[in-house]
Design a protein around this motif. Structure first.
Motif, PDB file in Angstrom:
ATOM      1  N   GLY A  20      29.814  74.123  83.502  1.00 20.53           N
ATOM      2  CA  GLY A  20      29.264  72.819  83.137  1.00 20.53           C
ATOM      3  C   GLY A  20      27.935  72.864  82.412  1.00 20.53           C
ATOM      4  O   GLY A  20      27.418  71.831  81.989  1.00 20.53           O
ATOM      5  N   LEU A  21      27.353  74.060  82.248  1.00 18.57           N
ATOM      6  CA  LEU A  21      26.063  74.206  81.573  1.00 18.57           C
ATOM      7  C   LEU A  21      26.308  74.702  80.153  1.00 18.57           C
ATOM      8  O   LEU A  21      26.897  75.766  79.961  1.00 18.57           O
ATOM      9  N   THR A  22      25.867  73.912  79.163  1.00 16.50           N
ATOM     10  CA  THR A  22      26.067  74.253  77.758  1.00 16.50           C
ATOM     11  C   THR A  22      24.777  74.009  76.976  1.00 16.50           C
ATOM     12  O   THR A  22      23.849  73.357  77.454  1.00 16.50           O
ATOM     13  N   LEU A  23      24.764  74.528  75.751  1.00 15.65           N
ATOM     14  CA  LEU A  23      23.672  74.287  74.811  1.00 15.65           C
ATOM     15  C   LEU A  23      24.252  73.597  73.588  1.00 15.65           C
ATOM     16  O   LEU A  23      25.368  73.909  73.164  1.00 15.65           O
ATOM     17  N   CYS A  24      23.467  72.675  73.023  1.00 12.91           N
ATOM     18  CA  CYS A  24      23.864  72.028  71.777  1.00 12.91           C
ATOM     19  C   CYS A  24      22.619  71.851  70.916  1.00 12.91           C
ATOM     20  O   CYS A  24      21.491  71.909  71.421  1.00 12.91           O
ATOM     21  N   ALA A  25      22.830  71.631  69.612  1.00 13.38           N
ATOM     22  CA  ALA A  25      21.697  71.345  68.734  1.00 13.38           C
ATOM     23  C   ALA A  25      21.022  70.073  69.245  1.00 13.38           C
ATOM     24  O   ALA A  25      21.686  69.092  69.573  1.00 13.38           O
ATOM     25  N   LEU A  26      19.707  70.100  69.350  1.00 11.08           N
ATOM     26  CA  LEU A  26      18.942  68.941  69.811  1.00 11.08           C
ATOM     27  C   LEU A  26      18.354  68.264  68.591  1.00 11.08           C
ATOM     28  O   LEU A  26      17.539  68.845  67.878  1.00 11.08           O
ATOM     29  N   ASP A  27      18.813  67.035  68.319  1.00 12.09           N
ATOM     30  CA  ASP A  27      18.327  66.313  67.148  1.00 12.09           C
ATOM     31  C   ASP A  27      18.071  64.844  67.494  1.00 12.09           C
ATOM     32  O   ASP A  27      18.141  64.455  68.652  1.00 12.09           O
ATOM     33  N   ALA A  28      17.766  64.055  66.482  1.00 13.68           N
ATOM     34  CA  ALA A  28      17.344  62.672  66.693  1.00 13.68           C
ATOM     35  C   ALA A  28      18.398  61.814  67.387  1.00 13.68           C
ATOM     36  O   ALA A  28      18.055  60.786  67.988  1.00 13.68           O
ATOM     37  N   GLU A  29      19.651  62.217  67.347  1.00 15.49           N
ATOM     38  CA  GLU A  29      20.693  61.466  68.052  1.00 15.49           C
ATOM     39  C   GLU A  29      20.441  61.431  69.564  1.00 15.49           C
ATOM     40  O   GLU A  29      20.888  60.520  70.242  1.00 15.49           O
TER      41      GLU A  29
END
Length: 179
Positions: A20-29
Motif C-alpha cells: 500500500g506504500l507507493t511513490l508518485c510525482a508530486l505536483d500542483a494537482e
C-alpha cells in the motif's frame, strides 16, 4: 538516454516493499493535500531545525513550489493507500551525483515507511538515471533520520557544526591498476 524517462508526466507510480506504500510525482494537482500535510506537521518539521522554511509556508508558497518543474530532479509524494503521508526528493546537484531529502507525517513515522520509500526512489535513480552517488544531510539530534540512512547503507561523509553529511555509493568506482 536513461535520464529522459523521469519526466513528471511519465514518472511511474513506484511500488515499495511495504504493501500500500507507493511513490508518485508530486505536483500542483496535489497542492491541497500537500499543504494540509505541511500544516498539520509544522511542529514536527521544525523540531530539529530541518524544514523551517517549509513549515513557515503558506498555501500560495507551497503550491508555487509544486508548480515549479523539478526536472531533472525528482519530487515524489509518499502515498499510503493513496493518502499523501510525506515526500522524498532526489535532487540533481551534479548528475550522476544527487542530493536526497525526505520527510513524513509525524503519525507515519516508526513504521518503516521512510526506509521503504527512500529505497524505492534510490533504486529508481540508479536504474533510470544512472545515479552513482547520493548525498543527504541530517541535522544533529535527528536520530530517526540518521537511522533511516544507516539502514539504506549510507555512510557518514563529513560532520559539520549543525549537521552530518551522509554518502551512498551506488556504482563501484572503476579499478585502476598501476602501469
Amino acid at each position: 538516454m536513461a535520464g529522459s524517462h523521469h519526466d513528471k508526466h511519465v514518472f511511474p507510480q513506484l511500488k515499495t516493499s511495504v504493501s500500500g506504500l507507493t511513490l508518485c510525482a508530486l505536483d500542483a494537482e496535489q497542492a491541497d493535500e500537500y499543504y494540509a500535510l505541511i500544516d498539520r506537521n509544522r511542529e514536527h518539521l521544525t523540531q530539529h531545525g530541518d524544514y523551517r522554511a517549509l513549515a513557515a509556508s503558506d498555501y500560495k508558497t507551497a503550491r508555487a513550489e509544486l508548480l515549479d518543474e523539478p526536472s531533472p530532479s525528482l519530487r515524489c509524494g509518499v502515498l499510503l493507500h493513496s493518502a499523501l503521508i510525506g515526500r522524498v526528493d532526489l535532487v540533481a546537484v551534479d548528475p550522476p551525483k544527487y542530493g536526497f531529502g525526505y520527510w513524513l507525517d509525524h503519525e507515519a513515522t516508526g513504521h518503516g515507511y521512510a526506509t521503504a520509500a527512500c529505497r524505492a526512489l534510490i533504486k529508481y535513480g540508479a536504474t533510470m538515471l544512472d545515479t552513482t552517488d547520493v548525498f543527504a544531510g541530517v541535522t544533529h539530534g535527528n536520530g530517526k533520520s540518521d537511522a533511516v540512512l544507516t539502514r539504506l547503507g549510507f555512510k557518514v561523509a563529513e560532520v559539520f557544526e549543525t549537521y552530518t553529511r551522509y554518502h551512498l555509493t551506488l556504482v563501484a568506482s572503476p579499478c585502476t591498476y598501476p602501469a
